[in-house]
Design an enzyme around this catalytic site. Sequence first.
Site, short mmCIF file in Angstrom:
data_model
loop_
_atom_site.label_atom_id
_atom_site.label_comp_id
_atom_site.label_asym_id
_atom_site.label_seq_id
_atom_site.Cartn_x
_atom_site.Cartn_y
_atom_site.Cartn_z
CG LEU A 12 -2.02 -0.87 0.66
CD1 LEU A 12 -3.08 -1.20 2.24
CD2 LEU A 12 -2.93 -0.73 -0.13
CB THR A 36 3.98 -1.39 7.70
OG1 THR A 36 5.45 -1.72 7.36
CG2 THR A 36 4.23 -0.75 8.99
CB SER A 130 4.01 2.85 -17.65
OG SER A 130 4.55 4.20 -17.72
CE LYS A 185 6.61 0.70 -16.61
NZ LYS A 185 7.51 0.94 -15.97
CG HIS A 188 7.42 2.41 -20.94
ND1 HIS A 188 7.93 3.03 -19.88
CD2 HIS A 188 6.34 3.32 -21.42
CE1 HIS A 188 6.96 4.00 -19.58
NE2 HIS A 188 6.24 4.19 -20.54
CG ASN A 189 10.79 2.01 -17.27
OD1 ASN A 189 9.55 2.06 -17.76
ND2 ASN A 189 11.13 1.88 -16.19
CD GLU A 192 10.54 6.69 -17.65
OE1 GLU A 192 9.21 6.17 -17.96
OE2 GLU A 192 10.88 6.93 -16.75
C1 6PG Z 1 6.75 4.71 -15.06
C2 6PG Z 1 8.07 5.05 -14.75
C3 6PG Z 1 8.37 4.37 -13.45
C4 6PG Z 1 9.36 5.08 -12.64
C5 6PG Z 1 10.84 4.58 -13.37
C6 6PG Z 1 11.78 5.85 -12.93
O1 6PG Z 1 6.50 4.13 -16.33
O2 6PG Z 1 5.61 4.95 -14.50
O3 6PG Z 1 8.92 4.49 -16.04
O4 6PG Z 1 8.41 2.99 -13.81
O5 6PG Z 1 9.21 6.30 -12.67
O6 6PG Z 1 11.17 3.35 -13.09
O7 6PG Z 1 13.05 5.34 -13.32
P1 6PG Z 1 14.49 5.88 -13.09
O8 6PG Z 1 14.46 6.15 -11.51
O9 6PG Z 1 15.44 4.88 -13.51
O10 6PG Z 1 14.57 7.03 -13.82
#
Ligand code: 6PG
Length: 484
Positions: A12, A36, A130, A185, A188-189, A192
Amino acid sequence: MTDKCDIGLIGLAVMGQNLVLNMSDHGFKVAVFNRTVSKVDDFINGSAAGRTIYGAHSIEELVGMLASPRRVMLLVKAGQAVDDFIEQLIPHLDPGDIIIDGGNSNYNDTIRRTAYVESKGLLYIGTGVSGGEEGARHGPSIMPGGSPAAWPFVKPIFQAVAAKVDDGSPCCDWVGENGAGHYVKMTHNGIEYGDMQLICEAYHLMKEGLGMSNEEMHQVFAEWNEGKLDSYLIQITRDILAFKDENGEYVVDKILDTAGQKGTGKWTGISALDMGIPLTLIVEAVFARCLSALLEERKEAAQVLSGPSSTFDGDKAAFIRDLHDALYASKIMSYAQGYMLMRAAAQEYGWHLNYGGIALMWRGGCIIRSVFLGKIKEAFDKNPDLNNLLLDDYFKAEVEAAQAAWRRVIAKAVELGIPVPAMSSALAFFDGYRRGRLPQNLLQAQRDYFGAHTYERVDRPRGEFFHTDWIGSGAAAISSTYTA
Ligand code: 6PG
């Protein structure tokens, strides 16, 4: 509580709480548990009060509250905590029950866990989620993979809570077996990371080169967000640049220039290296974070190492137009590379990835959401077997149109001494990818010269290997063929 709950959620923290609230908005009954335990009561008596959300004070109690087949979702820190909860859940579950991991887990762990959980007669889903806290609350992008038999039982919940695109399609669909969801995913990151680095390079050129104020840059990003670059990351950059603290000072200027990272970008790079995919832009974006983290070393170096004047003295408005195109073209390279990576992974792991479907999942809800992803979806709708995004007519024309401006920006950045690792590696990739012949004939000669590593010939069929006695030693020994 009269009927049993549709799903149970463990963990949570804010993401977990928001996803549970989102589920209850859509009429699902959710049982919740947290390590917790006091957090369970705080949540039930706080933001969950009056909703179809029910607290459990042990794993056993949580499992007992769920309808069959039971669906238990973990939103806990990636790593050991996931394995620990899986172990705690298994003794309480029945065959056909489903464990779902919604954290940023490494896809290799998800491959291992799927096999393990299935060996216990249960089903497993590893899903990317995400969109951050807001996404979890009002509609994230959800990328599930794992045991295919689990999907029909999870689909109605996930697709209901996921973000929707304009025509109402959910940004969530089945990705593939075992680690496929977490792989997508992870990619995706990685993308990103690339998008963020490209934006930072544009910011650097505007700030250092053009000497623009935050307000001026805010205006540029606001304009860019109305066109082809329209995306969540451009939008938040626009807002960040204008954001002032209680003293009326810009917050962005007070932030230390050392980037953090939790590892998903690095994993993307490692996977690309393992499979031999030139994911240059994303890897440069990871290294740019690493370089930024060497703050003390950079400060010392700044005292002794010099470069050219960083001041731009040309037509600023024209340069900003060029910069738009450079960012856009680089972004096309980044997505082309990301899709090359997923294609290679699909082959490596036997996944049947739906590339247009992935673009749709990323079109809304997630951090890289953009108008641009709609165009990628269109490209794969036109040709599901498209080998490379750069070969799609639309993207081919877009790169052609942006190319001259892109080159001008890189040339100017080099002249000014302002680093643009992502934009310039994107251009280097493009210039390499579009050539039928590269200079690696020479490299092969070098390898053969010093190590008798052999080479193939332009005038002979592929697969025949030759060695030349470059120094007249007469040595016939050929090193055994090995590939990395
Ligand atoms: C998402 C983001 C999320 C997170 C990242 C940040 O898709 O919502 O990618 O997963 O913000 O993991 O990654 P870093 O800390 O490596 O920048």
